[in-house]
Design a protein around this motif. Structure first.
Motif, PDB file in Angstrom:
ATOM      1  N   LYS A  41       0.816  -1.214   0.000  1.00  0.00           N
ATOM      2  CA  LYS A  41       0.000   0.000   0.000  1.00  0.00           C
ATOM      3  C   LYS A  41       0.855   1.272   0.000  1.00  0.00           C
ATOM      4  O   LYS A  41       0.542   2.234  -0.689  1.00  0.00           O
ATOM      5  CB  LYS A  41      -0.934  -0.023   1.208  1.00  0.00           C
ATOM      6  CG  LYS A  41      -1.898   1.132   1.281  1.00  0.00           C
ATOM      7  CD  LYS A  41      -2.907   0.925   2.391  1.00  0.00           C
ATOM      8  CE  LYS A  41      -2.558   1.776   3.576  1.00  0.00           C
ATOM      9  NZ  LYS A  41      -3.545   1.702   4.662  1.00  0.00           N
ATOM     10  N   THR A  42       1.919   1.295   0.759  1.00  0.00           N
ATOM     11  CA  THR A  42       2.689   2.527   0.931  1.00  0.00           C
ATOM     12  C   THR A  42       4.031   2.555   0.200  1.00  0.00           C
ATOM     13  O   THR A  42       4.620   3.619   0.063  1.00  0.00           O
ATOM     14  CB  THR A  42       2.948   2.786   2.424  1.00  0.00           C
ATOM     15  OG1 THR A  42       3.603   1.652   2.982  1.00  0.00           O
ATOM     16  CG2 THR A  42       1.650   3.056   3.164  1.00  0.00           C
ATOM     17  N   LYS A 135      -1.459   4.481   8.083  1.00  0.00           N
ATOM     18  CA  LYS A 135      -0.556   3.752   7.171  1.00  0.00           C
ATOM     19  C   LYS A 135      -1.085   2.371   6.873  1.00  0.00           C
ATOM     20  O   LYS A 135      -1.714   1.723   7.605  1.00  0.00           O
ATOM     21  CB  LYS A 135       0.828   3.643   7.795  1.00  0.00           C
ATOM     22  CG  LYS A 135       1.438   4.967   8.145  1.00  0.00           C
ATOM     23  CD  LYS A 135       2.344   5.437   7.087  1.00  0.00           C
ATOM     24  CE  LYS A 135       3.048   6.699   7.543  1.00  0.00           C
ATOM     25  NZ  LYS A 135       3.175   7.716   6.621  1.00  0.00           N
TER      26      LYS A 135
END
Length: 135
Positions: A41-42, A135
């Motif tokens: 995702k990050t 996050k």
């Protein structure tokens, strides 16, 4: 500017693919036999074979298996559950079982097959939980 990827150079792409797929439970995207990515995702963890070094100036640009200064870190929902799930798989690689760090994360530290340090962590202090909540 955004940090989007970290790349490991290795002589063992398939071994690292199998390792990181087992650890993360995610499927790695294989672009070529020499270049793959674990897209999260990050950020992305890229894995390139030593063959890719020719594009960066030659074989001496990077040395696989010689990292002694970086830690690849994965934020996980419950590090204790991941430790339980992976302890048999990681038994030869574990550096430190889940331990609460002074900065508020509970961390499981181990090495991948190339010797790179990997940290699975879960925020446990109020401050750490706040820091990583999006996050």
């Amino acid at each position: 500017m955004n940090l989007v990827s970290t790349r490991i150079i290795t002589a063992n792409v398939e071994g690292l693919v199998e390792f990181y797929e087992e650890v993360t439970g995610a499927e790695i995207v294989k672009y070529t036999p020499d270049f793959v990515e674990l897209q999260m995702k990050t950020a992305t963890l890229a894995i390139g074979s030593t063959n890719t070094l020719q594009f960066f100036g030659g074989d001496e640009v990077a040395k696989p298996g010689s990292n002694k200064s970086c830690i690849i870190e994965f934020l996980v929902e419950n590090v204790d559950k991941d430790y339980e799930r992976l302890s048999h798989f990681l038994k030869d690689y574990i550096v430190q079982p889940p331990t609460v760090m002074p900065w508020g994360n509970k961390s499981l530290l181990f090495r991948d097959p190339d010797g790179n340090l990997v940290n699975l962590f879960t925020p446990v202090s109020e401050e750490a939980i706040k820091k990583f909540k999006d996050k």
